[in-house]
Design a protein around this motif. Sequence first.
Motif, PDB file in Angstrom:
ATOM      1  N   GLN A   8     -12.824  15.085  32.915  1.00 44.75           N
ATOM      2  CA  GLN A   8     -11.875  14.443  33.822  1.00 44.75           C
ATOM      3  C   GLN A   8     -11.951  12.927  33.674  1.00 44.75           C
ATOM      4  O   GLN A   8     -12.971  12.337  34.006  1.00 44.75           O
ATOM      5  N   GLY A   9     -10.910  12.353  33.159  1.00 47.80           N
ATOM      6  CA  GLY A   9     -10.814  10.891  33.085  1.00 47.80           C
ATOM      7  C   GLY A   9     -11.995  10.240  32.396  1.00 47.80           C
ATOM      8  O   GLY A   9     -12.530   9.240  32.867  1.00 47.80           O
ATOM      9  N   VAL A  10     -12.409  10.810  31.261  1.00 46.03           N
ATOM     10  CA  VAL A  10     -13.615  10.311  30.597  1.00 46.03           C
ATOM     11  C   VAL A  10     -13.324   9.015  29.826  1.00 46.03           C
ATOM     12  O   VAL A  10     -12.382   8.945  29.031  1.00 46.03           O
ATOM     13  N   SER A  24      -8.986  13.980  29.546  1.00 49.64           N
ATOM     14  CA  SER A  24      -9.160  15.139  30.417  1.00 49.64           C
ATOM     15  C   SER A  24      -8.675  16.387  29.701  1.00 49.64           C
ATOM     16  O   SER A  24      -7.615  16.373  29.082  1.00 49.64           O
ATOM     17  N   PHE A  25      -9.493  17.416  29.734  1.00 48.68           N
ATOM     18  CA  PHE A  25      -9.020  18.745  29.308  1.00 48.68           C
ATOM     19  C   PHE A  25     -10.008  19.799  29.788  1.00 48.68           C
ATOM     20  O   PHE A  25     -11.101  19.474  30.257  1.00 48.68           O
ATOM     21  N   GLN A  26      -9.567  21.045  29.701  1.00 47.85           N
ATOM     22  CA  GLN A  26     -10.407  22.154  30.134  1.00 47.85           C
ATOM     23  C   GLN A  26     -10.499  23.196  29.027  1.00 47.85           C
ATOM     24  O   GLN A  26      -9.575  23.354  28.256  1.00 47.85           O
ATOM     25  N   VAL A  27     -11.628  23.877  28.994  1.00 43.60           N
ATOM     26  CA  VAL A  27     -11.795  24.961  28.035  1.00 43.60           C
ATOM     27  C   VAL A  27     -12.283  26.184  28.799  1.00 43.60           C
ATOM     28  O   VAL A  27     -13.260  26.107  29.547  1.00 43.60           O
ATOM     29  N   GLY A  37      -6.696  14.814  15.068  1.00 41.63           N
ATOM     30  CA  GLY A  37      -6.309  13.413  15.218  1.00 41.63           C
ATOM     31  C   GLY A  37      -6.834  12.603  14.058  1.00 41.63           C
ATOM     32  O   GLY A  37      -7.676  13.073  13.284  1.00 41.63           O
ATOM     33  N   LYS A  38      -6.327  11.374  13.968  1.00 47.70           N
ATOM     34  CA  LYS A  38      -6.746  10.505  12.872  1.00 47.70           C
ATOM     35  C   LYS A  38      -8.200  10.060  13.064  1.00 47.70           C
ATOM     36  O   LYS A  38      -8.748  10.168  14.159  1.00 47.70           O
ATOM     37  N   SER A  39      -8.776   9.505  12.013  1.00 50.54           N
ATOM     38  CA  SER A  39     -10.102   8.888  12.139  1.00 50.54           C
ATOM     39  C   SER A  39     -10.013   7.767  13.167  1.00 50.54           C
ATOM     40  O   SER A  39      -9.037   7.022  13.183  1.00 50.54           O
ATOM     41  N   GLY A  40     -11.014   7.690  14.028  1.00 47.74           N
ATOM     42  CA  GLY A  40     -11.017   6.629  15.020  1.00 47.74           C
ATOM     43  C   GLY A  40     -10.216   6.956  16.271  1.00 47.74           C
ATOM     44  O   GLY A  40     -10.091   6.122  17.158  1.00 47.74           O
ATOM     45  N   SER A  41      -9.701   8.199  16.345  1.00 48.13           N
ATOM     46  CA  SER A  41      -8.926   8.559  17.530  1.00 48.13           C
ATOM     47  C   SER A  41      -9.837   8.961  18.693  1.00 48.13           C
ATOM     48  O   SER A  41      -9.383   9.163  19.805  1.00 48.13           O
ATOM     49  N   GLY A  42     -11.128   9.102  18.433  1.00 49.75           N
ATOM     50  CA  GLY A  42     -12.080   9.413  19.494  1.00 49.75           C
ATOM     51  C   GLY A  42     -12.447  10.882  19.580  1.00 49.75           C
ATOM     52  O   GLY A  42     -13.188  11.290  20.464  1.00 49.75           O
ATOM     53  N   LYS A  43     -11.976  11.685  18.612  1.00 48.56           N
ATOM     54  CA  LYS A  43     -12.202  13.130  18.738  1.00 48.56           C
ATOM     55  C   LYS A  43     -13.671  13.520  18.595  1.00 48.56           C
ATOM     56  O   LYS A  43     -14.182  14.321  19.380  1.00 48.56           O
ATOM     57  N   SER A  44     -14.362  12.906  17.620  1.00 42.89           N
ATOM     58  CA  SER A  44     -15.785  13.233  17.464  1.00 42.89           C
ATOM     59  C   SER A  44     -16.601  12.721  18.648  1.00 42.89           C
ATOM     60  O   SER A  44     -17.547  13.371  19.099  1.00 42.89           O
ATOM     61  N   THR A  45     -16.229  11.553  19.147  1.00 45.97           N
ATOM     62  CA  THR A  45     -16.937  10.997  20.303  1.00 45.97           C
ATOM     63  C   THR A  45     -16.779  11.916  21.512  1.00 45.97           C
ATOM     64  O   THR A  45     -17.743  12.177  22.238  1.00 45.97           O
ATOM     65  N   ALA A  46     -15.564  12.424  21.707  1.00 46.31           N
ATOM     66  CA  ALA A  46     -15.330  13.335  22.822  1.00 46.31           C
ATOM     67  C   ALA A  46     -16.249  14.554  22.710  1.00 46.31           C
ATOM     68  O   ALA A  46     -16.870  14.983  23.682  1.00 46.31           O
ATOM     69  N   MET A 212      -5.491  14.031  19.612  1.00 49.62           N
ATOM     70  CA  MET A 212      -5.960  12.775  20.206  1.00 49.62           C
ATOM     71  C   MET A 212      -5.430  11.590  19.421  1.00 49.62           C
ATOM     72  O   MET A 212      -5.312  11.630  18.195  1.00 49.62           O
ATOM     73  N   HIS A 213      -5.117  10.535  20.164  1.00 53.67           N
ATOM     74  CA  HIS A 213      -4.599   9.318  19.547  1.00 53.67           C
ATOM     75  C   HIS A 213      -5.032   8.147  20.409  1.00 53.67           C
ATOM     76  O   HIS A 213      -4.858   8.178  21.630  1.00 53.67           O
ATOM     77  N   GLN A 214      -5.607   7.145  19.800  1.00 51.61           N
ATOM     78  CA  GLN A 214      -6.060   5.943  20.505  1.00 51.61           C
ATOM     79  C   GLN A 214      -6.897   6.259  21.742  1.00 51.61           C
ATOM     80  O   GLN A 214      -6.718   5.676  22.813  1.00 51.61           O
ATOM     81  N   GLY A 215      -7.804   7.217  21.599  1.00 52.86           N
ATOM     82  CA  GLY A 215      -8.729   7.507  22.689  1.00 52.86           C
ATOM     83  C   GLY A 215      -8.139   8.284  23.849  1.00 52.86           C
ATOM     84  O   GLY A 215      -8.733   8.347  24.916  1.00 52.86           O
ATOM     85  N   GLN A 216      -6.969   8.869  23.614  1.00 51.97           N
ATOM     86  CA  GLN A 216      -6.355   9.651  24.695  1.00 51.97           C
ATOM     87  C   GLN A 216      -5.892  11.000  24.160  1.00 51.97           C
ATOM     88  O   GLN A 216      -5.657  11.157  22.970  1.00 51.97           O
ATOM     89  N   VAL A 217      -5.756  11.964  25.091  1.00 50.88           N
ATOM     90  CA  VAL A 217      -5.128  13.230  24.718  1.00 50.88           C
ATOM     91  C   VAL A 217      -3.633  12.960  24.653  1.00 50.88           C
ATOM     92  O   VAL A 217      -2.985  12.719  25.665  1.00 50.88           O
TER      93      VAL A 217
END
Lengths: 242, 215
Positions: A8-10, A24-27, A37-46, A212-217
């Motif tokens: 939530q709002g990470v 924010s997302f749920q699984v 998403g592209k490299s640097g979109s924040g997906k691995s960090t998430a 993901m793009h620019q750190g957002q879903v």
Amino acid sequence: MHTVVELQGVHKRFGSNTVLRGVSFQVARGEVVAIIGKSGSGKSTALRCINRLEQIDAGQISVCGHALHAAGLDLRGLRRDVGIVFQGYNLFPHLTVLQNITLGPTAVKRMPVGQAQTLAQQVLARVGLADKAEAYPEQLSGGQQQRVAIARSLALQPQLMLFDEVTSALDPELTGEVLKVMEQMASEGMTMILVTHEMAFARRVADQVIFMHQGQVWEQGGPEILDAPVTPELRSFVGTGL
Amino acid sequence: MSEEQLLSLLQGAWGTVLLSGLTLLLGGIAGLALALARVSALPPLRRLAAAWIQLIQGTPLLVLMGVCFYGPALAGVGTVEALPAAATAMLIYASAFLGEIWRGCIQSVHKSQWEAAECIGLSRWQRMRMIVLPQALRMATPPTVGFAVQVIKNTSVASLVIGFAELSYNAKVLNNSTFQPFLYFGSAALLYFAMCYPLSRWSRALERKLHAHRR
């Protein structure tokens, strides 16, 4: 629907560089979620935030009943419930395949060695490497090493598996053998979140796709969003043929 | 060379072996503690260990010997025998160098190994003991053995300040009375070689064993 993971709002910053801006997302249990998403979109960090390899700056994450932002978080309990597989395999080079796999059960869960070895043989059979128990990681191909890494996580009987670009370092043939194992796990009902560039695999196996793009879903939905992207960013991303 | 003179050289060699052994054993323990302190999760401990290493590495061994031998008497707490004084000075010296060598080896184990170990739920100490130290040991063997050889030869400093009877000292005494430097210093050199060479051989064997997984 039983929620296993909820963000939530990470927000997450590295120094002055904001990597996640309100994710924010749920699984749900048994769901397979592909984060693209592209490299640097924040997906691995998430993904890394979900088992708290990274600590978040704002927002809330709850994973398998653990509130990650709470004081008194049972970190080792979280790590027992969540398995993660990395792009670089990260097997322990000084230990045999069998020792790599039994280490977690014996050292963390205090399982007797004999029982842990039986378990290790079972998970190795699941990833198709029953005959490699005595090999050292460096004697195996990349695809085999990655399958051992999956087996090592499975031996801890996690409720959730995270995959961080696990096939990005492999050639197409080896990628296939790793994806087959992952597809098998998905069909057995494992809850999985994978950061991936394998669009065909995401289309076939994922229940939910998160772009993901620019750190957002940026865009989110069933795998059909890959065929009918709404945002220009996803359209251009899918269009690159990745 | 008479039998007596040979015996004197061998006695000196024994002094060297004794002092080197004590240094490597005690200095090794202190060095490991320092290396672990240098990578500790507690910043004050890290800084303290770093300061100690800087201080000792910047101090000549000769001075350390002097401090350990004359220091207690000057401070009025009594006198120290030559061997304990020399061993203390050498232990302090070795701890700083071994600590820094091993710190480097520990930190050269890739961060992803720490992470992988963390992700299967190992505690910090388990990660260090089961994953990082075994891999660091592999890298530590050549520089550690190199330093051990230095230690053996540097024990000769003990005779300069303290008059501890080790190999160089006894060779010098023999030369002073016989004026045959080539014979006695040459013999001393052979004895040093006889101590250092097995170490180097053992190091190579150990490396082969530790690299078993590469075969």
